[in-house]
Design an enzyme around this catalytic site. Sequence first.
Site, PDB file in Angstrom:
ATOM      1  N   ASP A  15       0.803  -1.236   0.108  1.00 29.96           N
ATOM      2  CA  ASP A  15      -0.070   0.177   0.058  1.00 29.96           C
ATOM      3  C   ASP A  15       0.739   1.279   0.147  1.00 29.96           C
ATOM      4  O   ASP A  15       2.190   1.268   0.475  1.00 29.96           O
ATOM      5  CB  ASP A  15      -1.030   0.123   1.153  1.00 29.96           C
ATOM      6  CG  ASP A  15      -2.318   0.970   1.205  1.00 29.96           C
ATOM      7  OD1 ASP A  15      -2.347   1.414  -0.082  1.00 29.96           O
ATOM      8  OD2 ASP A  15      -2.680   1.166   2.070  1.00 29.96           O
ATOM      9  N   GLY A  16       0.319   2.328  -0.556  1.00 33.22           N
ATOM     10  CA  GLY A  16       0.809   3.517  -0.661  1.00 33.22           C
ATOM     11  C   GLY A  16       1.460   4.045  -1.911  1.00 33.22           C
ATOM     12  O   GLY A  16       2.096   5.260  -2.078  1.00 33.22           O
ATOM     13  N   ARG A  19       0.034   7.712  -2.834  1.00 35.50           N
ATOM     14  CA  ARG A  19       0.436   8.787  -1.920  1.00 35.50           C
ATOM     15  C   ARG A  19       1.942   9.150  -2.690  1.00 35.50           C
ATOM     16  O   ARG A  19       2.396  10.118  -2.377  1.00 35.50           O
ATOM     17  CB  ARG A  19       0.400   8.338  -0.557  1.00 35.50           C
ATOM     18  CG  ARG A  19      -0.820   8.641   0.239  1.00 35.50           C
ATOM     19  CD  ARG A  19      -1.191   7.916   1.237  1.00 35.50           C
ATOM     20  NE  ARG A  19      -1.392   6.448   1.077  1.00 35.50           N
ATOM     21  CZ  ARG A  19      -1.529   5.523   2.064  1.00 35.50           C
ATOM     22  NH1 ARG A  19      -1.068   5.938   3.335  1.00 35.50           N
ATOM     23  NH2 ARG A  19      -1.809   4.340   1.744  1.00 35.50           N
ATOM     24  N   TRP A  20       2.571   7.971  -2.757  1.00 37.90           N
ATOM     25  CA  TRP A  20       3.992   7.998  -3.160  1.00 37.90           C
ATOM     26  C   TRP A  20       4.041   8.941  -4.523  1.00 37.90           C
ATOM     27  O   TRP A  20       4.894   9.858  -4.518  1.00 37.90           O
ATOM     28  CB  TRP A  20       4.710   6.684  -3.317  1.00 37.90           C
ATOM     29  CG  TRP A  20       5.977   6.614  -3.624  1.00 37.90           C
ATOM     30  CD1 TRP A  20       7.185   6.578  -2.846  1.00 37.90           C
ATOM     31  CD2 TRP A  20       6.592   6.618  -5.251  1.00 37.90           C
ATOM     32  NE1 TRP A  20       8.417   6.772  -3.569  1.00 37.90           N
ATOM     33  CE2 TRP A  20       8.172   6.813  -5.020  1.00 37.90           C
ATOM     34  CE3 TRP A  20       6.030   7.130  -6.134  1.00 37.90           C
ATOM     35  CZ2 TRP A  20       8.869   6.853  -6.457  1.00 37.90           C
ATOM     36  CZ3 TRP A  20       7.008   6.917  -7.511  1.00 37.90           C
ATOM     37  CH2 TRP A  20       8.444   7.066  -7.205  1.00 37.90           C
ATOM     38  N   ARG A  28      -1.036   8.682 -10.188  1.00 33.98           N
ATOM     39  CA  ARG A  28      -1.113   7.405  -9.035  1.00 33.98           C
ATOM     40  C   ARG A  28      -0.397   6.357  -9.744  1.00 33.98           C
ATOM     41  O   ARG A  28       0.360   5.606  -9.077  1.00 33.98           O
ATOM     42  CB  ARG A  28      -2.465   7.208  -8.582  1.00 33.98           C
ATOM     43  CG  ARG A  28      -3.220   8.252  -8.064  1.00 33.98           C
ATOM     44  CD  ARG A  28      -4.738   7.706  -7.788  1.00 33.98           C
ATOM     45  NE  ARG A  28      -4.698   6.449  -7.196  1.00 33.98           N
ATOM     46  CZ  ARG A  28      -4.509   6.049  -5.859  1.00 33.98           C
ATOM     47  NH1 ARG A  28      -4.458   7.116  -5.080  1.00 33.98           N
ATOM     48  NH2 ARG A  28      -4.650   4.908  -5.409  1.00 33.98           N
ATOM     49  N   HIS A  32       2.350   2.778  -8.946  1.00 38.97           N
ATOM     50  CA  HIS A  32       2.277   1.417  -9.136  1.00 38.97           C
ATOM     51  C   HIS A  32       3.484   0.876 -10.106  1.00 38.97           C
ATOM     52  O   HIS A  32       3.939  -0.035  -9.731  1.00 38.97           O
ATOM     53  CB  HIS A  32       1.101   1.096 -10.100  1.00 38.97           C
ATOM     54  CG  HIS A  32      -0.495   1.721  -9.399  1.00 38.97           C
ATOM     55  ND1 HIS A  32      -0.390   1.423  -7.946  1.00 38.97           N
ATOM     56  CD2 HIS A  32      -1.263   2.224  -9.819  1.00 38.97           C
ATOM     57  CE1 HIS A  32      -1.687   1.600  -7.663  1.00 38.97           C
ATOM     58  NE2 HIS A  32      -2.275   2.310  -8.862  1.00 38.97           N
ATOM     59  N   SER A  60      -7.613  -5.805  -5.125  1.00 36.67           N
ATOM     60  CA  SER A  60      -8.603  -6.320  -4.012  1.00 36.67           C
ATOM     61  C   SER A  60     -10.168  -6.447  -5.032  1.00 36.67           C
ATOM     62  O   SER A  60     -10.020  -5.425  -6.097  1.00 36.67           O
ATOM     63  CB  SER A  60      -8.952  -5.650  -3.053  1.00 36.67           C
ATOM     64  OG  SER A  60      -9.428  -4.098  -3.203  1.00 36.67           O
ATOM     65  N   LEU A 128      10.834 -20.540  -3.615  1.00 36.60           N
ATOM     66  CA  LEU A 128       9.851 -19.535  -2.938  1.00 36.60           C
ATOM     67  C   LEU A 128       8.529 -19.562  -3.717  1.00 36.60           C
ATOM     68  O   LEU A 128       8.076 -20.024  -4.874  1.00 36.60           O
ATOM     69  CB  LEU A 128      10.230 -18.097  -2.927  1.00 36.60           C
ATOM     70  CG  LEU A 128       9.263 -17.102  -2.225  1.00 36.60           C
ATOM     71  CD1 LEU A 128       9.409 -16.895  -1.077  1.00 36.60           C
ATOM     72  CD2 LEU A 128       9.613 -15.646  -3.027  1.00 36.60           C
ATOM     73  N   ARG A 185       1.821  -4.440   6.352  1.00 36.53           N
ATOM     74  CA  ARG A 185       1.022  -3.510   5.459  1.00 36.53           C
ATOM     75  C   ARG A 185       1.740  -2.375   5.440  1.00 36.53           C
ATOM     76  O   ARG A 185       2.210  -1.751   6.437  1.00 36.53           O
ATOM     77  CB  ARG A 185      -0.464  -3.252   5.986  1.00 36.53           C
ATOM     78  CG  ARG A 185      -1.112  -2.098   4.887  1.00 36.53           C
ATOM     79  CD  ARG A 185      -2.399  -1.730   5.158  1.00 36.53           C
ATOM     80  NE  ARG A 185      -3.220  -1.440   4.000  1.00 36.53           N
ATOM     81  CZ  ARG A 185      -4.509  -1.193   3.939  1.00 36.53           C
ATOM     82  NH1 ARG A 185      -5.378  -2.030   4.344  1.00 36.53           N
ATOM     83  NH2 ARG A 185      -5.081  -0.575   2.781  1.00 36.53           N
TER      84      ARG A 185
HETATM   85  C1  IPE Z   1      -5.724  -2.848  -0.106  1.00 36.43           C
HETATM   86  O1  IPE Z   1      -5.389  -1.425  -0.519  1.00 36.43           O
HETATM   87  C2  IPE Z   1      -5.693  -3.640  -1.478  1.00 36.43           C
HETATM   88  C3  IPE Z   1      -4.448  -3.739  -1.964  1.00 36.43           C
HETATM   89  C4  IPE Z   1      -3.100  -3.369  -1.411  1.00 36.43           C
HETATM   90  C5  IPE Z   1      -4.262  -4.355  -3.351  1.00 36.43           C
HETATM   91  P1  IPE Z   1      -6.295  -0.290  -0.406  1.00 36.43           P
HETATM   92  O2  IPE Z   1      -5.617   0.941  -0.723  1.00 36.43           O
HETATM   93  O3  IPE Z   1      -7.309  -0.598  -1.737  1.00 36.43           O
HETATM   94  O4  IPE Z   1      -7.182  -0.339   0.601  1.00 36.43           O
HETATM   95  P2  IPE Z   1      -8.139   0.608   1.489  1.00 36.43           P
HETATM   96  O5  IPE Z   1      -9.273   1.266   0.567  1.00 36.43           O
HETATM   97  O6  IPE Z   1      -7.115   1.822   1.963  1.00 36.43           O
HETATM   98  O7  IPE Z   1      -8.620   0.121   2.563  1.00 36.43           O
HETATM   99  C1  IPE Z   2      -1.663   0.050  -3.261  1.00 37.70           C
HETATM  100  O1  IPE Z   2      -1.249   1.505  -3.436  1.00 37.70           O
HETATM  101  C2  IPE Z   2      -1.884  -0.694  -4.708  1.00 37.70           C
HETATM  102  C3  IPE Z   2      -3.280  -0.870  -5.050  1.00 37.70           C
HETATM  103  C4  IPE Z   2      -4.029  -1.072  -4.298  1.00 37.70           C
HETATM  104  C5  IPE Z   2      -3.279  -1.548  -6.300  1.00 37.70           C
HETATM  105  P1  IPE Z   2      -2.590   2.457  -3.521  1.00 37.70           P
HETATM  106  O2  IPE Z   2      -2.833   2.697  -4.880  1.00 37.70           O
HETATM  107  O3  IPE Z   2      -3.891   1.846  -2.738  1.00 37.70           O
HETATM  108  O4  IPE Z   2      -1.793   3.846  -2.808  1.00 37.70           O
HETATM  109  P2  IPE Z   2      -2.635   4.683  -1.725  1.00 37.70           P
HETATM  110  O5  IPE Z   2      -3.048   4.119  -0.560  1.00 37.70           O
HETATM  111  O6  IPE Z   2      -3.723   5.375  -2.545  1.00 37.70           O
HETATM  112  O7  IPE Z   2      -1.419   5.539  -1.514  1.00 37.70           O
HETATM  113 MG    MG Z   3      -4.192   2.405  -0.854  1.00 34.22          MG
END
Ligand code: IPE
Ligand code: IPE
Ligand code: MG
Length: 244
Positions: A15-16, A19-20, A28, A32, A60, A128, A185
Site C-alpha cells: 500500500d501507498g 501517495r508516493w 497515481r 504502481h 482487491s 519460494l 501492510r
Molecule cells: C488494499 O489496499 C488492496 C491492495 C493493496 C491491493 P487499498 O488501498 O485498496 O485499501 P483501502 O481502500 O485503503 O482500505
Molecule cells: C496500493 O497502493 C496498490 C493497489 C491497491 C493496487 P494504493 O494505490 O492503494 O496507494 P494509496 O493507498 O492510494 O497511497
Molecule cells: Mg491504498
Amino acid sequence: MSERPVPEHVAIILDGNGRWANARGLHRTAGHAAGEESLFDVVNGAIEIGIRWLTVYVFSTENWKRSGLEVEFLMEFNESLLLRRRDELNDMGVEVRFIGDRDDGRVTDRLRGHIADTEALTAGNEVLHLLFAFNYGSRMEITDAVRSIASEVAAGSLDPDDVDESAIAARLYAPDAPDPDLVIRSSGEQRISNFLLWQSAYAEYLFPETLWPDFRTEHLRAAVDEYRGRDRRFGAAQDAVTGE
Ligand code: IPE
Ligand code: IPE
Ligand code: MG
C-alpha cells in the site's frame, strides 16, 4: 526468551503507491509502476532470509471502484510484468500462483492467459512460493468455500457433521499454503481491507510507515526481526516465573 524462527509465510498488503506518486506531483499510476522494483527486491530478500511463502495483495475485489484509467493501467501493468519477468522468476526457482477471481468478466482474456502461462511455467518450483492476491477478497474466498460445501452436502457427497475448520480451510484458494505467520501492510494504514481473514487468525501484524515504492529488503528484514522477538501464544499462557 529465545528468538523464534524466520516466518515460513509472510503476507504483504502493498500500500501507498498513490501517495508516493502524488507526493512527487505524478499520477497515481507512476506509483504502481515504481512498486515493481520493490516487489522484486522483496522477492529476492525473502529468498535470502529463508521465507518459503510470500503472498502479495496486488488488487482487491474493491479496487474496481477506482477510475477506469487506473484499473486499466493495473490490468495492463500486471500483464506486462508477467510477460517481462516470468522467466527471471522461474530461473530463481519461484513458483508463481494467483489467488482470487481471474474468471471475472472484467479481467481480460489476455491477462488470464498470461496468468495461466506463468503458473504453468513456474509450477513445481520450490525456492519460494509467490502468491499474487489479484481480484482477491477474503469474504469472497470464504463465501466460495461455503458455497462449494453447500453443494457437496446437497449432492450427498459431504456429511454436514464433517464440516469443520479443516473442511473450510481445504476449500480456500491455496489450501496447501501454511497460514501466514506475519502480515505486513506498508504505508502506515492500520487495516486489513479484506485480506486473508481466515488464514491470519493468529498472524502477527506490522504496519511500517514506508510507502510501498520505497519498501526494500531492509524493511522486510526489520519486520522479520521484530516478528522474531514477539511472543506468540496462540491462546496458551506462559508463566513468567517458571517459563512453562
Ligand atoms: C488494499 O489496499 C488492496 C491492495 C493493496 C491491493 P487499498 O488501498 O485498496 O485499501 P483501502 O481502500 O485503503 O482500505
Ligand atoms: C496500493 O497502493 C496498490 C493497489 C491497491 C493496487 P494504493 O494505490 O492503494 O496507494 P494509496 O493507498 O492510494 O497511497
Ligand atoms: Mg491504498
